[in-house]
Every structure is written in C-alpha cells, then in structure tokens.
Design an enzyme around this catalytic site. Structure first.
Site, PDB file in Angstrom:
ATOM      1  N   ASP A  36       0.798  -1.229   0.000  1.00 23.12           N
ATOM      2  CA  ASP A  36       0.000   0.000   0.000  1.00 23.12           C
ATOM      3  C   ASP A  36       0.829   1.277   0.000  1.00 23.12           C
ATOM      4  O   ASP A  36       0.289   2.379   0.060  1.00 23.12           O
ATOM      5  CB  ASP A  36      -0.901   0.027   1.252  1.00 23.12           C
ATOM      6  CG  ASP A  36      -2.033  -0.968   1.125  1.00 23.12           C
ATOM      7  OD1 ASP A  36      -2.251  -1.460   0.000  1.00 23.12           O
ATOM      8  OD2 ASP A  36      -2.679  -1.247   2.142  1.00 23.12           O
ATOM      9  N   HIS A 239      28.762   3.247  -8.313  1.00 23.43           N
ATOM     10  CA  HIS A 239      27.372   3.490  -7.903  1.00 23.43           C
ATOM     11  C   HIS A 239      27.078   2.908  -6.520  1.00 23.43           C
ATOM     12  O   HIS A 239      25.975   2.432  -6.253  1.00 23.43           O
ATOM     13  CB  HIS A 239      26.397   2.918  -8.953  1.00 23.43           C
ATOM     14  CG  HIS A 239      26.419   3.699 -10.231  1.00 23.43           C
ATOM     15  ND1 HIS A 239      25.963   3.190 -11.424  1.00 23.43           N
ATOM     16  CD2 HIS A 239      26.860   4.956 -10.503  1.00 23.43           C
ATOM     17  CE1 HIS A 239      26.118   4.107 -12.373  1.00 23.43           C
ATOM     18  NE2 HIS A 239      26.659   5.173 -11.829  1.00 23.43           N
ATOM     19  N   ASP A 256      29.286  11.627  -3.031  1.00 26.07           N
ATOM     20  CA  ASP A 256      28.630  12.198  -4.209  1.00 26.07           C
ATOM     21  C   ASP A 256      27.186  12.439  -3.817  1.00 26.07           C
ATOM     22  O   ASP A 256      26.407  11.497  -3.680  1.00 26.07           O
ATOM     23  CB  ASP A 256      28.746  11.197  -5.372  1.00 26.07           C
ATOM     24  CG  ASP A 256      28.197  11.742  -6.681  1.00 26.07           C
ATOM     25  OD1 ASP A 256      27.460  12.753  -6.651  1.00 26.07           O
ATOM     26  OD2 ASP A 256      28.491  11.134  -7.730  1.00 26.07           O
ATOM     27  N   ASP A 267      24.622  18.383  -8.292  1.00 24.64           N
ATOM     28  CA  ASP A 267      25.308  17.083  -8.317  1.00 24.64           C
ATOM     29  C   ASP A 267      26.784  17.342  -8.004  1.00 24.64           C
ATOM     30  O   ASP A 267      27.520  17.821  -8.867  1.00 24.64           O
ATOM     31  CB  ASP A 267      25.115  16.479  -9.724  1.00 24.64           C
ATOM     32  CG  ASP A 267      25.804  15.136  -9.890  1.00 24.64           C
ATOM     33  OD1 ASP A 267      26.317  14.586  -8.907  1.00 24.64           O
ATOM     34  OD2 ASP A 267      25.820  14.638 -11.041  1.00 24.64           O
ATOM     35  N   HIS A 346      34.700   6.457 -16.474  1.00 23.36           N
ATOM     36  CA  HIS A 346      33.460   7.153 -16.832  1.00 23.36           C
ATOM     37  C   HIS A 346      33.780   8.447 -17.572  1.00 23.36           C
ATOM     38  O   HIS A 346      34.940   8.851 -17.687  1.00 23.36           O
ATOM     39  CB  HIS A 346      32.605   7.425 -15.586  1.00 23.36           C
ATOM     40  CG  HIS A 346      33.298   8.191 -14.494  1.00 23.36           C
ATOM     41  ND1 HIS A 346      33.514   9.547 -14.559  1.00 23.36           N
ATOM     42  CD2 HIS A 346      33.827   7.790 -13.300  1.00 23.36           C
ATOM     43  CE1 HIS A 346      34.118   9.954 -13.454  1.00 23.36           C
ATOM     44  NE2 HIS A 346      34.343   8.907 -12.670  1.00 23.36           N
ATOM     45  N   HIS A 350      28.164  15.342 -17.592  1.00 20.67           N
ATOM     46  CA  HIS A 350      26.872  15.159 -18.267  1.00 20.67           C
ATOM     47  C   HIS A 350      26.105  16.465 -18.142  1.00 20.67           C
ATOM     48  O   HIS A 350      26.411  17.291 -17.280  1.00 20.67           O
ATOM     49  CB  HIS A 350      26.095  13.988 -17.626  1.00 20.67           C
ATOM     50  CG  HIS A 350      26.037  14.055 -16.120  1.00 20.67           C
ATOM     51  ND1 HIS A 350      25.129  14.826 -15.437  1.00 20.67           N
ATOM     52  CD2 HIS A 350      26.813  13.470 -15.151  1.00 20.67           C
ATOM     53  CE1 HIS A 350      25.326  14.702 -14.132  1.00 20.67           C
ATOM     54  NE2 HIS A 350      26.362  13.892 -13.920  1.00 20.67           N
ATOM     55  N   HIS A 357      20.967  13.577 -14.777  1.00 22.89           N
ATOM     56  CA  HIS A 357      21.563  13.346 -16.099  1.00 22.89           C
ATOM     57  C   HIS A 357      20.568  13.964 -17.068  1.00 22.89           C
ATOM     58  O   HIS A 357      19.613  13.321 -17.490  1.00 22.89           O
ATOM     59  CB  HIS A 357      21.762  11.856 -16.365  1.00 22.89           C
ATOM     60  CG  HIS A 357      22.883  11.283 -15.536  1.00 22.89           C
ATOM     61  ND1 HIS A 357      23.356  10.007 -15.688  1.00 22.89           N
ATOM     62  CD2 HIS A 357      23.646  11.829 -14.549  1.00 22.89           C
ATOM     63  CE1 HIS A 357      24.347   9.793 -14.823  1.00 22.89           C
ATOM     64  NE2 HIS A 357      24.534  10.881 -14.122  1.00 22.89           N
ATOM     65  N   GLU A 380      33.502  16.098 -13.607  1.00 27.51           N
ATOM     66  CA  GLU A 380      33.705  15.145 -12.522  1.00 27.51           C
ATOM     67  C   GLU A 380      34.690  14.021 -12.848  1.00 27.51           C
ATOM     68  O   GLU A 380      34.344  12.845 -12.838  1.00 27.51           O
ATOM     69  CB  GLU A 380      32.369  14.531 -12.133  1.00 27.51           C
ATOM     70  CG  GLU A 380      31.533  13.990 -13.301  1.00 27.51           C
ATOM     71  CD  GLU A 380      30.247  13.331 -12.820  1.00 27.51           C
ATOM     72  OE1 GLU A 380      30.326  12.470 -11.936  1.00 27.51           O
ATOM     73  OE2 GLU A 380      29.177  13.669 -13.342  1.00 27.51           O
ATOM     74  N   TYR A 384      40.279   5.718  -9.794  1.00 24.39           N
ATOM     75  CA  TYR A 384      39.842   4.639  -8.886  1.00 24.39           C
ATOM     76  C   TYR A 384      40.890   3.527  -8.933  1.00 24.39           C
ATOM     77  O   TYR A 384      41.150   2.975 -10.006  1.00 24.39           O
ATOM     78  CB  TYR A 384      38.463   4.124  -9.318  1.00 24.39           C
ATOM     79  CG  TYR A 384      37.496   5.274  -9.538  1.00 24.39           C
ATOM     80  CD1 TYR A 384      36.788   5.826  -8.475  1.00 24.39           C
ATOM     81  CD2 TYR A 384      37.363   5.863 -10.807  1.00 24.39           C
ATOM     82  CE1 TYR A 384      35.943   6.915  -8.667  1.00 24.39           C
ATOM     83  CE2 TYR A 384      36.524   6.952 -11.004  1.00 24.39           C
ATOM     84  CZ  TYR A 384      35.815   7.474  -9.926  1.00 24.39           C
ATOM     85  OH  TYR A 384      34.986   8.562 -10.128  1.00 24.39           O
ATOM     86  N   ARG A 401      37.075  11.274  -6.633  1.00 25.53           N
ATOM     87  CA  ARG A 401      36.340  12.007  -7.668  1.00 25.53           C
ATOM     88  C   ARG A 401      36.061  13.395  -7.108  1.00 25.53           C
ATOM     89  O   ARG A 401      35.800  13.541  -5.909  1.00 25.53           O
ATOM     90  CB  ARG A 401      35.025  11.305  -8.039  1.00 25.53           C
ATOM     91  CG  ARG A 401      34.208  12.062  -9.077  1.00 25.53           C
ATOM     92  CD  ARG A 401      33.102  11.249  -9.751  1.00 25.53           C
ATOM     93  NE  ARG A 401      32.016  10.860  -8.884  1.00 25.53           N
ATOM     94  CZ  ARG A 401      31.814   9.640  -8.424  1.00 25.53           C
ATOM     95  NH1 ARG A 401      32.665   8.664  -8.747  1.00 25.53           N
ATOM     96  NH2 ARG A 401      30.793   9.363  -7.639  1.00 25.53           N
ATOM     97  N   GLU A 403      33.664  16.702  -8.203  1.00 20.55           N
ATOM     98  CA  GLU A 403      32.597  17.057  -9.153  1.00 20.55           C
ATOM     99  C   GLU A 403      31.985  18.408  -8.812  1.00 20.55           C
ATOM    100  O   GLU A 403      31.600  18.649  -7.670  1.00 20.55           O
ATOM    101  CB  GLU A 403      31.494  15.977  -9.111  1.00 20.55           C
ATOM    102  CG  GLU A 403      30.279  16.311  -9.957  1.00 20.55           C
ATOM    103  CD  GLU A 403      29.260  15.175 -10.017  1.00 20.55           C
ATOM    104  OE1 GLU A 403      29.154  14.402  -9.053  1.00 20.55           O
ATOM    105  OE2 GLU A 403      28.568  15.091 -11.054  1.00 20.55           O
TER     106      GLU A 403
HETATM  107  N1  GLY Z   1      25.638  11.496  -9.079  1.00 20.05           N
HETATM  108  C1  GLY Z   1      25.535  10.976 -10.367  1.00 20.05           C
HETATM  109  C2  GLY Z   1      26.606  11.420 -11.240  1.00 20.05           C
HETATM  110  O1  GLY Z   1      27.576  11.985 -10.770  1.00 20.05           O
HETATM  111  O2  GLY Z   1      26.525  11.297 -12.422  1.00 20.05           O
HETATM  112 MN    MN Z   2      27.577  12.981  -8.883  1.00 18.99          MN
HETATM  113 MN    MN Z   3      27.395  13.721 -12.060  1.00 16.59          MN
END
Ligand code: GLY
Ligand code: MN
Ligand code: MN
Length: 433
Positions: A36, A239, A256, A267, A346, A350, A357, A380, A384, A401, A403
């Site tokens: 529910d 992730h 992050d 972000d 990566h 973006h 995104h 970003e 790693y 990282r 960003e």
């Molecule tokens: N937090 C998602 C990214 O950095 O793309």
């Molecule tokens: Mn991010």
């Molecule tokens: Mn990002």
C-alpha cells in the site's frame, strides 16, 4: 518559478510546432514502493517544464491556434472525500485560475474529448516509449479515429518526436532556471561543508548520508539521487549506495550528493581523508584529479565542443598515472589506447538541469555539440585504484572524484557550486575546524 516562465516555454514550443500541430504530454504515473505504500510523487520533468503542475493523473495538451484555447489541461476533479486523505487538488477550475490553462477538463472525460482535438490536427507531437500504458492509450485514440475514416473522420498524417524539440529547449537554461540551479547548488554546498566538519573515524557512512538529508530537507530540497558515501574500498565502486560501513582512520571517503530544489538538481562530489589528513599517496592521486578537474573546467567555454573538457581531463589523468608508475609508455600512445580506462572509466560529465543526467543531445550528427551560453554540465573526473594485482599495494583502495556544476557563459566557465573547498589544504583546514 513564476507562471510567466511556464507560459513563455509553452509559447516557444508552440511557435516551433506551428498551426496544425498538437502536443500531448502525460503526467508521471504514481509508482508503488511496496503493497500500500507509494513512492513520493515527482512530476515528469517535461510535463512540469511546460505546466508547473505537480499533480499526478493529468494530461497537458498544446494545440497552437486552437480556437477554444491553445493550452488544455486534463486533471483530477475536486473530491472532498479523496482530498481528505491525499491532500488538495486543483481541479479543472484551479488549472485555469492558477496554472494558466485556457481550457481544462476532468481527466476521466479525456476519451470523449481528446480524440476530437486530435482529429482536427495534422501532426501529433508525442514522446513515444516513456510511459508504455499511455503509448497504448494514444494508439487507441488514433485507431478509433482511423476506424471511422470511411465516415469522413480525419486522422493526423504525421507523428513527430516531441522530446526532440523539448529537450533542445531544456538544454538552454533561462535566467530563472540558472537562478534555481544556483540555489540547488548552494544548498548542496552547505551540506558538503556540514559533512566535512563532521567526518571522523568511527562514524558510519549512513550517518554522513543523514547529514546531507537533514541539510536538504531543512532547505525544502530533496536528494536528487541516492547519495553515495563510499569509504575505503567502497570509493572505487562507482554506484555504491549501501552506505553501511564504518569510516576507518587512514581511508578516504568519497561523497557524491546533490539535491533537487524547485525541480532543479545539483550534483557535487568531494573526497575527504577520514582522519582529516591525506596520506602521501592519497594526496598524490587527489592532486592529479584536482588538476584534471580544473583543466576540464577551463574548457567549459562557449565555442568549445562537448568533448573538450573530457579530453583535457584524460590528458592530465594519463600523465599523472604515468608519473605514479601505474602506466608505462608515451603519453600520446597511452591516450590513444585509452590505457587510463581501468582507472578512469566514466565520462568527465553530463548535462545537468531538471534531471541529474539531463536531456539534450551530446552530438549533432557525427560531431560533438558546441558549447553555448546557458548550458549546464557537471565536471567530474576521477581515479579509482581498487585492490587488484595491477595496483601497487600503497595505492590500493584509493578512489577520488571531484565534481562541480558548471554553467557555460559568454565570459567563461561559471561554477555554480563554487566556494566549496577542494584544494587539499583547504579541505584539511575545514575538516579540522
Ligand atoms: N551522481 C551521479 C553522477 O555523478 O553522475
Ligand atoms: Mn555525482
Ligand atoms: Mn554527475
């Protein structure tokens, strides 16, 4: 966002569609979390972009030149019994009074009204494949018109991808949108500063996450994605969202976390030494990532292409990995062979906007898109170094990282998340404060 902003967007879209076009956009569906319990409702970004209407079970229609009104909203009727449980509804009258609809109807009557509106148009603008249930409904309405073709009922000749027009509009942020994005960035900066002051050995990752959620909610914002709080080896899982480990002295913690405020996202990522001081190896890796990020931000300039910041980051990171002894060979060959990819897997960023995104094409034909004023992107880069045999022991479990969110302007990059410490000395100073 003021009502005029939504009206301006509708006018812009309708000008592009021209007379004879009809755009149809469904609200986001309500989704079940378990039995529910429903997820908190969040309006579909395209729908909200054009309407500012945050209720579920609604359909927006734009029909340029329609005599009885160009902007039509189908929405839930007022219902005192239901409103007692779920909160107030605008109803069709409210859609006209508060949301600028020219005409509004109960959504339960849509089958009787919308096919007639479609019939008088030659082109249907619709985003196929987003909501499959609604796709079927569109198909039913069209088929009902077709089946009456012998009786002189007309069916539109053309279907046009609405997202193609709309997402290009969304890529260029207006002044009001930039203001909203600055606010979303500012709240996230505050949350990161709060975390920097509290991170220490013995805390759990979820306790750090809680600081962000607290800071976001007290500013009327929500998380724009599940925060990543990865300490030690978890920093190397891109992730990672379990956030259930203890912060250990001597480790790094990669955080992050960004928020959504008034439908616009931030972000931001920072990487901190858990005990407040970077080790020699951690600092060496951190400084490469920071140099890469600054080099990439410097490429966020009008007239550069989308991939220029990434190319700049790749060059600095590859050179740095070579210096650390993780890669061997000539710089250009290492770049050409993408030798950095096991450690930087990566992209450098973006688009950022209503969605984290965000929408917008990255290429035009075969060419990377040129950056123009009003576009917002993240920058970003990361390195790693998991605990594998290829990584020397002293570098293992280092994940970094950094960003930030950057607006393209005529005067160079404008970092919306500026002010948040990232120089390693400043990070250490803030952590000690
Ligand atoms: N937090 C998602 C990214 O950095 O793309
Ligand atoms: Mn991010
Ligand atoms: Mn990002």
């Amino acid at each position: 966002m003021k009502p005029e902003e939504f009206a301006r967007r509708r006018d812009q879209l309708m000008r592009m569609m021209g007379k004879g076009g009809i755009a149809i956009l469904p609200a986001a569906p309500v989704r079940k979390r378990s039995r529910d319990v429903e997820y908190r409702f969040r309006q579909d970004s395209d729908f909200y972009y054009l309407t500012g209407f945050a209720e579920p079970n609604a359909v927006a229609v734009l029909a340029p030149g329609r005599e009885n009104g160009e902007f039509v909203l189908f929405c839930r009727e007022r219902d005192s019994e239901k409103e007692l449980w779920d909160g107030s509804r605008s109803g069709p009258d409210g859609a006209i009074e508060s949301f600028g609809a020219d005409d509004a109807f109960p959504v339960d009557d849509i089958d009787d009204i919308l096919p007639g509106m479609i019939e008088s148009c030659s082109r249907v603008y619709y985003t196929m494949g987003m909501y499959t249930d609604f796709d079927s409904q569109i198909a039913e309405w069209i088929n009902s018109l077709r089946s009456r073709g012998a009786r002189g009922v007309h069916t539109p000749q053309e279907f046009v991808a609405l997202d193609h027009l709309l997402h290009d509009m969304r890529l260029y942020k207006s002044r009001a949108e930039v203001t909203a994005m600055r606010r979303a960035a500012r709240v996230a900066v505050g949350a990161h500063e709060r975390a920097m002051r509290m991170v220490r050995p013995g805390l759990f990752e979820y306790e750090v996450e809680a600081e962000y959620r607290h800071e976001f909610r007290r500013n009327d914002a929500w998380v724009s994605y599940s925060p990543i709080v990865g300490s030690g080896r978890n920093a190397c899982t891109l992730h990672y969202v379990d956030n259930n480990c203890e912060l250990k002295a001597g480790d790094l913690v990669l955080i992050d976390a960004g928020c959504e405020l008034d439908y616009y996202a931030s972000d931001i990522t920072r990487t901190l030494p858990v005990s407040g001081r970077f080790s020699t190896e951690q600092r060496a890796v951190y400084e490469i990532v920071l140099e890469a990020q600054l080099a990439a931000i410097d490429k966020v300039r009008k007239g550069n292409h989308w991939n220029d910041p990434h190319d700049a980051a790749v060059r600095v990171i590859t050179r740095g990995l070579k210096k650390l002894g993780l890669l061997e060979g000539t710089l250009n060959r290492l770049i050409r062979d993408a030798a950095y990819q096991p450690y930087f897997m990566h992209r450098t960023g973006h688009w950022l906007g209503m969605d984290v995104h965000d929408v917008g094409d990255y290429k035009v034909g075969e060419q990377w898109r040129l950056l123009e004023s009003g576009m917002v992107m993240t920058v970003e880069p990361g390195i790693y170094l998991p605990a594998t045999s290829k990584v020397p022991a002293r570098f293992r479990n280092i994940g970094v990282r950094i960003e930030d969110d950057v607006l393209v302007t005529g005067k160079g990059p404008d970092v919306l998340s500026k002010g948040l410490a990232k120089d390693p000395d400043r990070v250490e100073a803030l952590m000690a404060a």
